[in-house]
Design an enzyme around this catalytic site. Structure first.
Site, mmCIF file in Angstrom:
data_model
loop_
_atom_site.group_PDB
_atom_site.id
_atom_site.type_symbol
_atom_site.label_atom_id
_atom_site.label_comp_id
_atom_site.label_asym_id
_atom_site.label_seq_id
_atom_site.Cartn_x
_atom_site.Cartn_y
_atom_site.Cartn_z
ATOM 1 C CG ASN A 150 6.043 -8.829 -0.883
ATOM 2 O OD1 ASN A 150 6.468 -9.978 -1.030
ATOM 3 N ND2 ASN A 150 4.853 -8.570 -0.369
ATOM 4 N NE ARG A 288 1.129 -15.133 5.695
ATOM 5 C CZ ARG A 288 1.805 -14.281 4.933
ATOM 6 N NH1 ARG A 288 2.859 -13.638 5.445
ATOM 7 N NH2 ARG A 288 1.453 -14.060 3.683
ATOM 8 C CD GLN A 317 -1.202 -10.150 9.878
ATOM 9 O OE1 GLN A 317 -0.063 -10.499 10.143
ATOM 10 N NE2 GLN A 317 -1.517 -9.665 8.689
ATOM 11 C CG HIS A 336 1.746 -8.223 7.574
ATOM 12 N ND1 HIS A 336 1.052 -9.349 7.205
ATOM 13 C CD2 HIS A 336 2.959 -8.326 6.954
ATOM 14 C CE1 HIS A 336 1.796 -10.085 6.387
ATOM 15 N NE2 HIS A 336 2.953 -9.474 6.223
#
Length: 382
Positions: A150, A288, A317, A336
Site C-alpha cells: 500500500n 504511526r 486505534q 486510519h
C-alpha cells in the site's frame, strides 16, 4: 532421499528433547489442519457496495473458501480488546494470526506467552508495531507483512493532506455544509504549495514516492533518513539529504512523518522537538500516531505553533472518543484509511495468501516481507 530422512529424524529428535521454543516455533507448518484467526474492521452495510471490499471481517481477505477447502479452520472477528473478547478465546490454540494496521490486534508479550501453538503473525498491509516484536523474536515466532502493498496508496494520501492543509480546505468545507459563506475566513491562511520547503522524515518506499510526486509542484525538497537515497533519485527529485534532523526541522514549512514506530521513534516528537520547528509549520503523519507526543501536538495546535496537523494514525486505534486530536484546532484527521483503498486491499490480500501458501508448503517468504525471522528483527525495527 536418505539425507532427507536423516534430516527429518534429527529435527524430530531436537523438537522432542524439550529444546527451546525458539527452535520449535521456527519450524514450518506441520501437516494437518491449522487454526487461523483474522482480525479486521467490520464493513457492515458497506460490504455489499463493492465486490472487491475484501479487507474487512465480511470479506475476510477472500481467503475463507480456499482455507476451508483445505481443511483449515478460519475465524474472523473485529473483537480484539479485553479479557473476554473473541480474539482472546482463540489465543491458546491458534497457529496463525492475521491483523491489519487499520484495526490492529495488539499482540503483547502476555498474549504470546499464552499462544502455545502460535507460529506465524501476518500483517495484511505494512507496519507490524502492533506486535511486541522483541517478545515475538524471543519466542521464535515469524512476523511478516506484505511489503510494498500500500505504499502508493499512502503516498497519494500524504500528498492530498499536504494540499488540504496548505489551502486551508477544511474550514471551507465546513462553511458549505453549515450554510455559511466567508471567503476571508479561509483565504487569510491559504497558500500555494509551490516554493514551500517540504521535509520528509524517512525516505523509504513511501517517502521516495512522495518526493517523486512533489517534484512537479516546484517545492524545495529535503529528507532525513539513516541512509541517503539513490543518487539518481536525488537528482531526479532535487531532494537534499539532511543528516541532522534537528537542523532540518526549522527549515521546513511542511513536515511529513514517514518512519516506522520503534522503541527509538516512540514519542520522538515531544514538546521540545516540536519547539524546534518553524512557527506555523504544517505536519502530515500517516506513519504511526505514537511517534508523536499526543498532548504536545494538541497544545502546539492550540497555540498556533503547529498551524495544521493531518494524518490517519492514532494511538490507540480505534481512537477513543475523548482523544485530544479529535478536538484540537486546525486538524484534518481521519480514521486510519490511507493504506486500505480497494486497490491496496486486493494487493495485501494476495500477499497474505501467497505467504500462507508458502507457509503450508514449508517455503520461505520474500525476504523483504520478514519483520522477525529466526529470532532477528528487520533492520528498521532494531
Amino acid at each position: 532421499m536418505a539425507m532427507k530422512q536423516v534430516a527429518n529424524s534429527a529435527i524430530k529428535a531436537i523438537a522432542n528433547s524439550g529444546s527451546s521454543s525458539l527452535l520449535t516455533r521456527q519450524l514450518h507448518a506441520s501437516p494437518g489442519s491449522k487454526k487461523i484467526v483474522g482480525v479486521f474492521y467490520k464493513a457492515n452495510e458497506y460490504f455489499t457496495k463493492n465486490p472487491n471490499f475484501v479487507g474487512c471481517v465480511e470479506g475476510a481477505l477472500g481467503l475463507r473458501q480456499w482455507l476451508e477447502s483445505q481443511g483449515h479452520q478460519y475465524i474472523v472477528t473485529d473483537d480484539k480488546e479485553g479479557p473476554d473478547c473473541e480474539l482472546e478465546k482463540h489465543i491458546p490454540d491458534l497457529h496463525v494470526l492475521i491483523s491489519t494496521p487499520f484495526h490492529p490486534a495488539y499482540v503483547t508479550a502476555e498474549r504470546i506467552k499464552k499462544a502455545k501453538n502460535l507460529q506465524l503473525l501476518l500483517t495484511a498491509g505494512i507496519g507490524s508495531d502492533h506486535v511486541d516484536l522483541k517478545a515475538a523474536a524471543e519466542a521464535g515466532l515469524t512476523v511478516a507483512e506484505v511489503t510494498g502493498s500500500n505504499v502508493v496508496s499512502v503516498a497519494e494520501d500524504e500528498l492530498m493532506r499536504i494540499l488540504i492543509l496548505v489551502r486551508n480546505f477544511v474550514p471551507g468545507y465546513h462553511q458549505v455544509i453549515t450554510g455559511d459563506w466567508n471567503v476571508a475566513g479561509i483565504a487569510y491562511r491559504a497558500y500555494d504549495l509551490e516554493g514551500k520547503t517540504v521535509g520528509t522524515i524517512g525516505a523509504g518506499r513511501i517517502g521516495k514516492l512522495l518526493l517523486q510526486r512533489l517534484k512537479p509542484f516546484n517545492c524545495n525538497l529535503l529528507y532525513h533518513d539513516r541512509v541517503k537515497i539513490d543518487p539518481e533519485l536525488e537528482k531526479q527529485t532535487g531532494a537534499k539529504f539532511e543528516e541532522d534532523l534537528d537542523a532540518m526541522l526549522p527549515k521546513c514549512d511542511i513536515i511529513v512523518i514517514n518512519m516506522p514506530l520503534t522503541e527509538k521513534t516512540r514519542g520522538m516528537f515531544d514538546k521540545d522537538r516540536i519547539a524546534k520547528m518553524k512557527k506555523g509549520v504544517l505536519i502530515v503523519n500517516n506513519a504511526r500516531g505514537a511517534i508523536m507526543d499526543t498532548q504536545a501536538v494538541a497544545d502546539a495546535c492550540s497555540s498556533g505553533h503547529i498551524a495544521g496537523y493531518s494524518g490517519d494514525v492514532w494511538y490507540p486505534q480505534p481512537a477513543p472518543k475523548d482523544h485530544p486530536w479529535r478536538y484540537m484546532p486546525n486538524q484534518a484527521m481521519t480514521p486510519h484509511i490511507s493504506g486500505t483503498t480497494i486497490d491496496a486491499q486486493l494487493r495485501y490480500a494476495a500477499g497474505v495468501k501467497d505467504m500462507l501458501e508458502r507457509y503450508f508448503k514449508g517455503e520461505d517468504f520474500p525476504e523483504q516481507n520478514y519483520i522477525v525471522k529466526a529470532g532477528e528483527l528487520a533492520p528498521q525495527y532494531r
